[in-house]
Motif scaffolding. Structure first.
Motif, PDB file in Angstrom:
ATOM      1  N   ASN A 291       0.729  -1.180   0.168  1.00 16.92           N
ATOM      2  CA  ASN A 291      -0.052  -0.038  -0.059  1.00 16.92           C
ATOM      3  C   ASN A 291       0.833   1.195  -0.009  1.00 16.92           C
ATOM      4  O   ASN A 291       0.539   2.360   0.310  1.00 16.92           O
ATOM      5  N   ALA A 292       2.154   1.195  -0.576  1.00 13.60           N
ATOM      6  CA  ALA A 292       2.762   2.531  -0.605  1.00 13.60           C
ATOM      7  C   ALA A 292       2.254   3.502  -1.227  1.00 13.60           C
ATOM      8  O   ALA A 292       2.555   4.814  -1.108  1.00 13.60           O
ATOM      9  N   SER A 293       1.537   3.077  -2.285  1.00 15.71           N
ATOM     10  CA  SER A 293       0.608   4.076  -3.310  1.00 15.71           C
ATOM     11  C   SER A 293      -0.455   4.320  -2.978  1.00 15.71           C
ATOM     12  O   SER A 293      -1.359   4.774  -3.922  1.00 15.71           O
ATOM     13  N   GLY A 294      -1.139   3.573  -1.910  1.00 23.22           N
ATOM     14  CA  GLY A 294      -2.648   3.540  -1.755  1.00 23.22           C
ATOM     15  C   GLY A 294      -3.344   2.341  -2.288  1.00 23.22           C
ATOM     16  O   GLY A 294      -4.670   2.565  -2.057  1.00 23.22           O
ATOM     17  N   GLY A 295      -2.765   1.472  -2.774  1.00 28.99           N
ATOM     18  CA  GLY A 295      -3.559   0.519  -3.232  1.00 28.99           C
ATOM     19  C   GLY A 295      -4.035   0.547  -4.624  1.00 28.99           C
ATOM     20  O   GLY A 295      -3.256   0.999  -5.488  1.00 28.99           O
ATOM     21  N   GLY A 296      -5.415   0.478  -5.194  1.00 31.30           N
ATOM     22  CA  GLY A 296      -5.846   0.616  -6.533  1.00 31.30           C
ATOM     23  C   GLY A 296      -6.641   1.864  -6.448  1.00 31.30           C
ATOM     24  O   GLY A 296      -7.042   2.353  -5.526  1.00 31.30           O
ATOM     25  N   SER A 297      -6.905   2.116  -7.726  1.00 28.67           N
ATOM     26  CA  SER A 297      -7.814   3.470  -7.752  1.00 28.67           C
ATOM     27  C   SER A 297      -9.355   2.872  -7.458  1.00 28.67           C
ATOM     28  O   SER A 297      -9.709   4.159  -7.089  1.00 28.67           O
ATOM     29  N   VAL A 298      -9.783   1.952  -7.279  1.00 25.30           N
ATOM     30  CA  VAL A 298     -11.025   1.757  -7.020  1.00 25.30           C
ATOM     31  C   VAL A 298     -11.132   0.879  -5.542  1.00 25.30           C
ATOM     32  O   VAL A 298     -11.808   0.225  -5.289  1.00 25.30           O
ATOM     33  N   THR A 299     -10.019   1.011  -4.857  1.00 23.58           N
ATOM     34  CA  THR A 299      -9.943   0.411  -3.518  1.00 23.58           C
ATOM     35  C   THR A 299     -10.882   1.006  -2.647  1.00 23.58           C
ATOM     36  O   THR A 299     -10.898   2.433  -2.445  1.00 23.58           O
ATOM     37  N   PRO A 300     -11.651   0.288  -2.012  1.00 20.95           N
ATOM     38  CA  PRO A 300     -13.027   0.906  -1.474  1.00 20.95           C
ATOM     39  C   PRO A 300     -12.699   1.631  -0.241  1.00 20.95           C
ATOM     40  O   PRO A 300     -11.585   0.935   0.595  1.00 20.95           O
ATOM     41  N   THR A 301     -13.091   2.639   0.320  1.00 17.43           N
ATOM     42  CA  THR A 301     -12.939   3.278   1.422  1.00 17.43           C
ATOM     43  C   THR A 301     -14.101   2.861   2.418  1.00 17.43           C
ATOM     44  O   THR A 301     -15.002   3.371   2.513  1.00 17.43           O
ATOM     45  N   THR A 302     -13.851   2.145   3.507  1.00 18.48           N
ATOM     46  CA  THR A 302     -14.983   1.406   4.401  1.00 18.48           C
ATOM     47  C   THR A 302     -14.378   1.570   5.717  1.00 18.48           C
ATOM     48  O   THR A 302     -15.195   1.305   6.625  1.00 18.48           O
ATOM     49  N   ASN A 303     -13.548   2.367   6.170  1.00 18.76           N
ATOM     50  CA  ASN A 303     -12.861   2.521   7.547  1.00 18.76           C
ATOM     51  C   ASN A 303     -13.457   3.746   7.936  1.00 18.76           C
ATOM     52  O   ASN A 303     -13.054   4.887   7.499  1.00 18.76           O
ATOM     53  N   ILE A 329     -16.624  10.847  -2.950  1.00 14.51           N
ATOM     54  CA  ILE A 329     -15.541  11.845  -3.137  1.00 14.51           C
ATOM     55  C   ILE A 329     -14.337  11.099  -3.738  1.00 14.51           C
ATOM     56  O   ILE A 329     -13.734  11.714  -4.653  1.00 14.51           O
ATOM     57  N   SER A 330     -14.165   9.750  -3.449  1.00  8.06           N
ATOM     58  CA  SER A 330     -13.014   9.247  -4.225  1.00  8.06           C
ATOM     59  C   SER A 330     -13.227   9.082  -5.590  1.00  8.06           C
ATOM     60  O   SER A 330     -12.457   8.782  -6.597  1.00  8.06           O
ATOM     61  N   GLY A 331     -14.284   9.403  -6.335  1.00 10.78           N
ATOM     62  CA  GLY A 331     -14.724   9.641  -7.629  1.00 10.78           C
ATOM     63  C   GLY A 331     -14.050  10.800  -8.464  1.00 10.78           C
ATOM     64  O   GLY A 331     -13.875  11.056  -9.575  1.00 10.78           O
ATOM     65  N   PHE A 332     -13.874  11.627  -7.339  1.00 13.52           N
ATOM     66  CA  PHE A 332     -13.103  12.988  -7.908  1.00 13.52           C
ATOM     67  C   PHE A 332     -11.519  12.757  -8.301  1.00 13.52           C
ATOM     68  O   PHE A 332     -10.977  11.958  -7.637  1.00 13.52           O
ATOM     69  N   PRO A 333     -10.915  13.731  -9.288  1.00 14.48           N
ATOM     70  CA  PRO A 333      -9.660  13.305  -9.404  1.00 14.48           C
ATOM     71  C   PRO A 333      -8.653  13.493  -8.478  1.00 14.48           C
ATOM     72  O   PRO A 333      -8.937  14.515  -7.532  1.00 14.48           O
ATOM     73  N   GLY A 334      -7.740  12.609  -8.065  1.00 12.89           N
ATOM     74  CA  GLY A 334      -6.725  12.751  -7.084  1.00 12.89           C
ATOM     75  C   GLY A 334      -7.215  12.766  -5.768  1.00 12.89           C
ATOM     76  O   GLY A 334      -6.558  13.066  -4.787  1.00 12.89           O
ATOM     77  N   LEU A 335      -8.459  12.221  -5.590  1.00 10.84           N
ATOM     78  CA  LEU A 335      -8.964  12.323  -4.069  1.00 10.84           C
ATOM     79  C   LEU A 335      -9.563  10.832  -3.573  1.00 10.84           C
ATOM     80  O   LEU A 335     -10.352  10.675  -2.800  1.00 10.84           O
ATOM     81  N   SER A 336      -8.854   9.704  -4.309  1.00 11.22           N
ATOM     82  CA  SER A 336      -9.022   8.442  -3.720  1.00 11.22           C
ATOM     83  C   SER A 336      -7.793   7.982  -3.183  1.00 11.22           C
ATOM     84  O   SER A 336      -6.790   8.902  -2.728  1.00 11.22           O
ATOM     85  N   LEU A 337      -7.660   6.765  -2.383  1.00  7.91           N
ATOM     86  CA  LEU A 337      -6.644   6.479  -1.520  1.00  7.91           C
ATOM     87  C   LEU A 337      -5.661   6.553  -2.638  1.00  7.91           C
ATOM     88  O   LEU A 337      -4.280   6.681  -2.135  1.00  7.91           O
ATOM     89  N   TYR A 338      -5.538   5.706  -3.598  1.00 11.70           N
ATOM     90  CA  TYR A 338      -4.467   5.755  -4.663  1.00 11.70           C
ATOM     91  C   TYR A 338      -3.874   7.113  -4.945  1.00 11.70           C
ATOM     92  O   TYR A 338      -4.768   8.213  -5.525  1.00 11.70           O
ATOM     93  N   TRP A 339      -2.877   7.332  -4.809  1.00 11.73           N
ATOM     94  CA  TRP A 339      -2.034   8.647  -5.088  1.00 11.73           C
ATOM     95  C   TRP A 339      -1.169   8.432  -6.240  1.00 11.73           C
ATOM     96  O   TRP A 339      -0.039   9.225  -6.517  1.00 11.73           O
ATOM     97  N   GLY A 340      -0.768   7.318  -6.847  1.00  6.26           N
ATOM     98  CA  GLY A 340       0.311   7.181  -7.566  1.00  6.26           C
ATOM     99  C   GLY A 340       0.194   7.928  -8.993  1.00  6.26           C
ATOM    100  O   GLY A 340      -0.976   8.617  -9.104  1.00  6.26           O
TER     101      GLY A 340
END
Length: 827
Positions: A291-303, A329-340
């Motif tokens: 998870n160095a780069s936050g996982g995947g673009s569609v990694t669900p935020t459930t926490n 919010i994760s659907g907006f550009p650059g606002l998902s957990l993935y930041w790579g």
């Protein structure tokens, strides 16, 4: 027989363990369920017409289901005279998907490590390490089954190559022929290309060694056998390769037809398109920390305890509401957990395993086999190439000058080769620890490898911001968009961005701690062996378990039981109301355009209609150019009419309700035109179809002028009608009092289509940039178009001969090996 079981009992035990692992990981597959893969959905939609004819025991090599029409070579074709087709069929019959691919990965890699002379339990550990590299699992989850299948032959091909270079000429060469034939049959040219690039480096190192050690005669003999094996594999796949090569010249990977109305390169893919999905330089830390780069673009935020979620619970939202808001919010550009830096998206990281990365570093220090230098050189080159547009200096050299390199996109996928090299050197390091007599030196180097890997992990735990930014390049854009969505609440939008940075950091730190624990455990096992606390078998079994425990939970993040569904549910979406309405039309050959779908990524329309849009990385270049020039800004109704687009699907901008409008101006299956307008080149053709009357005028390149008689006259009573439809065989009836120019609403592709008038071959030409046209003589005639590509049918004959040669080679090698073993026993 009993002696055979004694000699091979441990291999049978390892095979049994592999089967058990497959069963427990992929239990739903054994229960008859299928992976609901997004790219499989796209592939299945393109096969709609193919499957309909397969159900009638009919093979078609052309389909009109997507992009107006295209050959099926890169969608599905049977290749019955290719022996590997039947091998693949047998595997699919015995094992449910994707068990066949996983089992091949396990057995093939096990074979490689046995050839490298590792003990069976250590070889099994290496097989698990490569098979469960996260990329292989993610490929299966995403539906890139052909790519994963191609990767499955990396290891056995390398093993066969090593056998040949060691002097086991007949055995090694026959296995190269078999496995390379299977590799080609997997039909993922990009993976094969990258593997051959790595093998080219290996051959160069072996040549250098042969010259240095004055063993060039043996090396050249090996190369003769290798070349012979490659030729057999090529012959086995002649039909596939010939058809793919020929068709490839006319696809988006071929030369551009335009010089003015295009931004595309004259040959190959555009740089921007090819460099999509480039690996970020900092993302390479995911090899060690998933998870160095936050996982995947569609990694669900459930926490609900994440910093971003707490931001909204502090404003009065419930935990469920907060989580739901964060997911939106994760659907907006650059606002998902993935930041790579991979754009437009990524399914997940390349995780090679903390244990494997630690052992790889150790291998760089202690392994003396020259294969180390091949592995290191390959890792460095493939990593540099994977960066693509994010570090273009090496990639641009290859893209601009290296043969065929610019034919491929998603350059990050070359890391499949990197992920192949890591476990090889890692397991060779363990073997070096076992076989080395200088345990003091091994202990010293082991500590050095531990300090390097452990030290890096400590940095990633304590001060990760030194190496990682946790902010994607488009986060500022996302905050601006979120501010607008929140009706100007920039303060909250900015707070979301800052909270996401904290969440990304926490994810990375948690996985870094996890990786450090595995590195410590790996170090402890090696320490126990060096200090004679455990023997080699216990060491090997310990690493087998440790590697599996390391990889399994990370893979389960991306492919787990939830990915499976009932087979029908997993693939075909339910027809919409507009689909049901359109399908009441009994016309066998018309097209539909769904303006709510992206033109080049429409994976749904083709399930129920012959679509103007579609989804294929091998679409025809001319069609792609028409999409870019005639539909990128506005919908060109003249082009839709000439493509016989009878229905147009749109949505109400307010209610999003879908409606299907019948297009009264669709030109039909074929028609006679009144006039011909000649164009000097493709640019003039493209400009001409921007606005014209397709029912009256045909735009024809002047190169076809000699195919058109000047005596052609306009007959207002003339008719031409489609009377029989088969994608490979179209029959029309024409009636006219004078010779006429007919335009057929079928895509022009000269390599395989032939036209017959009353059973006799006649010339035809291209009109309106995309379509077929011909001069039809006066009178009543039967006009036919048949698709009979020589590349396929003649190629099948060559494939049959190659298959017979392959069987003979394998039989001869088996006989020679059996005879050699008997001789060895006697002596």
């Amino acid at each position: 027989m009993s002696n055979w079981f004694k000699r091979n009992g441990i291999h049978l035990a390892v095979t049994g363990i592999f089967l058990l692992i497959c069963f427990f990981y992929f239990t739903p597959a054994f229960q008859g369920k299928a992976l609901g893969q997004s790219d499989v959905v796209g592939a299945q939609s393109t096969q709609t017409e193919i499957n309909a004819y397969k159900a009638k025991d009919t093979t078609i090599l052309w389909t009109n289901q997507i992009f107006g029409g295209m050959p099926t070579f890169q969608i599905w074709a049977p290749y019955p005279d290719n022996i590997t087709t039947h091998i693949v069929g047998a595997l699919k019959t015995v094992f449910p998907d994707p068990i066949d691919t996983i089992f091949l990965l396990l057995l093939g890699t096990y074979f490689l490590f046995c050839v490298l002379k590792l003990n069976p339990w250590l070889a099994a550990a290496g097989a698990l390490a490569f098979t469960f590299t996260s990329y292989n699992i993610i490929l299966l989850a995403a539906g890139h089954s052909n790519q994963a299948f191609a990767i499955a032959f990396f290891a056995p091909l390398l093993a066969s190559l090593i056998l040949t270079l060691r002097g086991r000429y007949w055995l090694g060469a026959s296995l190269i022929a078999l496995f390379f034939a299977m590799e080609i049959r997997a039909n993922h040219v990009q993976m094969t290309y990258y593997l051959l690039l790595a093998f080219l480096i290996l051959i160069g190192i072996e040549l250098y060694h042969a010259i240095k050690s004055k063993t060039t005669a043996a090396f050249l003999k090996s190369m003769a056998f290798i070349i012979g094996a490659v030729l057999i594999a090529l012959a086995v796949n002649a039909s596939l390769l010939w058809s793919t090569y020929q068709y490839g010249n006319y696809t988006i990977r071929g030369k551009s037809n335009l010089s003015q109305h295009t931004t595309e390169p004259s040959n190959g893919l555009s740089r921007d398109y090819a460099y999509q999905y480039s690996q970020g330089v900092a993302e390479s830390f995911t090899f060690l920390v998933p998870n160095a780069s936050g996982g995947g673009s569609v990694t669900p935020t459930t926490n609900p305890n994440s910093e971003t979620a707490k931001l909204f619970t502090a404003k009065g939202a419930t935990e469920d509401q907060a989580v739901s808001t964060v997911q939106q919010i994760s659907g907006f550009p650059g606002l998902s957990l993935y930041w790579g830096d991979k754009r437009p998206s990524t399914y997940g990281p390349y995780y090679f395993g903390a244990v494997i990365c630690f052992l790889f570093v150790l291998g760089l220090i202690i392994v003396e086999n020259r294969i180390k230098w091949w592995l290191l050189a390959t890792v460095i080159l493939t990593m540099l190439l994977s960066f693509g547009g994010n570090f273009p200096y090496v990639s641009d050299l290859f893209f601009n000058y290296f043969p065929l390199y610019n034919k491929f996109r998603a350059v990050e996928s070359i890391l499949a080769v990197t992920g192949f090299c890591f476990p090889i050197l890692a397991l060779l390091a363990i073997n070096e620890v076992i076989t080395s007599t200088d345990k003091a030196a091994i202990w010293k180097n082991l500590k050095l490898a531990f300090y390097i890997t452990g030290g890096l992990l400590l940095i990633l735990i304590v001060i990760p911001s030194v190496l990682l930014s946790f902010r994607p390049q488009d986060q500022a854009q996302g905050i601006t968009s979120l501010t607008q969505a929140m009706k100007g609440d920039g303060e909250t939008a900015m707070a979301v961005g800052n909270a996401l940075v904290k969440d990304r950091t926490s994810l990375e730190q948690a996985d870094a701690i996890r990786s450090l624990i595995f590195v410590v455990l790996a170090f402890g096992i090696l320490w126990a062996f060096i200090k004679q606390k455990i023997n080699a078998t216990a060491l090997s079994l310990s690493f087998l378990v440790l590697i599996l425990v390391d990889m399994w939970p990370i893979d389960k993040r991306y492919l787990n039981d939830a990915n499976f569904a009932d087979k029908q549910e997993s693939v075909i979406p339910a027809p919409r109301q507009v689909d049901q309405m359109i399908n009441q039309d009994t016309d066998p050959d018309y097209r539909v355009i769904d303006l709510t779908q992206p033109p080049k990524y429409d994976i749904s329309t083709a399930f129920y209609h012959k679509s103007i849009w579609g989804y294929s990385a091998a679409r025809l270049k001319r069609y792609d150019e028409v999409i870019d020039n005639q539909f990128s800004k506005n919908v060109n109704m003249d082009v839709l009419n000439m493509l016989n687009t009878k229905y147009i699907i749109t949505s109400d901008p307010k209610t999003q309700t879908l409606t299907a409008q019948k297009n009264p101006d669709a030109c039909g299956h074929a028609w006679f035109v009144k006039n011909i307008k000649y164009a000097a080149n493709a640019d003039e053709e493209m400009q001409a179809i921007t606005s014209f009357a397709p029912k009256d005028v045909a735009i024809v390149n002047q190169q076809y002028k000699n195919m058109i008689s000047q005596q052609a006259a306009n007959d207002t009573t003339a008719t031409i009608k489609l009377t029989s439809y088969n994608p490979d065989h179209l029959i029309y009836k024409s009636n006219s009092t004078a010779s006429q120019i007919a335009v057929f609403s079928e895509i022009y592709y000269e390599k395989g289509w032939q036209m017959l008038i009353d059973g006799k071959p006649q010339p035809y030409f291209r009109a309106d940039y995309l379509l077929r046209a011909a001069q039809i003589p006066a009178g009543n005639h039967t006009v036919e178009f048949e698709f009979h590509p020589a590349s396929y049918y003649t190629g099948e004959g060559i494939s049959l001969a190659g298959s017979l040669l392959l069987i003979a080679a394998l039989g001869g090698a088996a006989y020679a090996e059996t005879r050699k073993k008997k001789t060895d026993i006697v002596t």
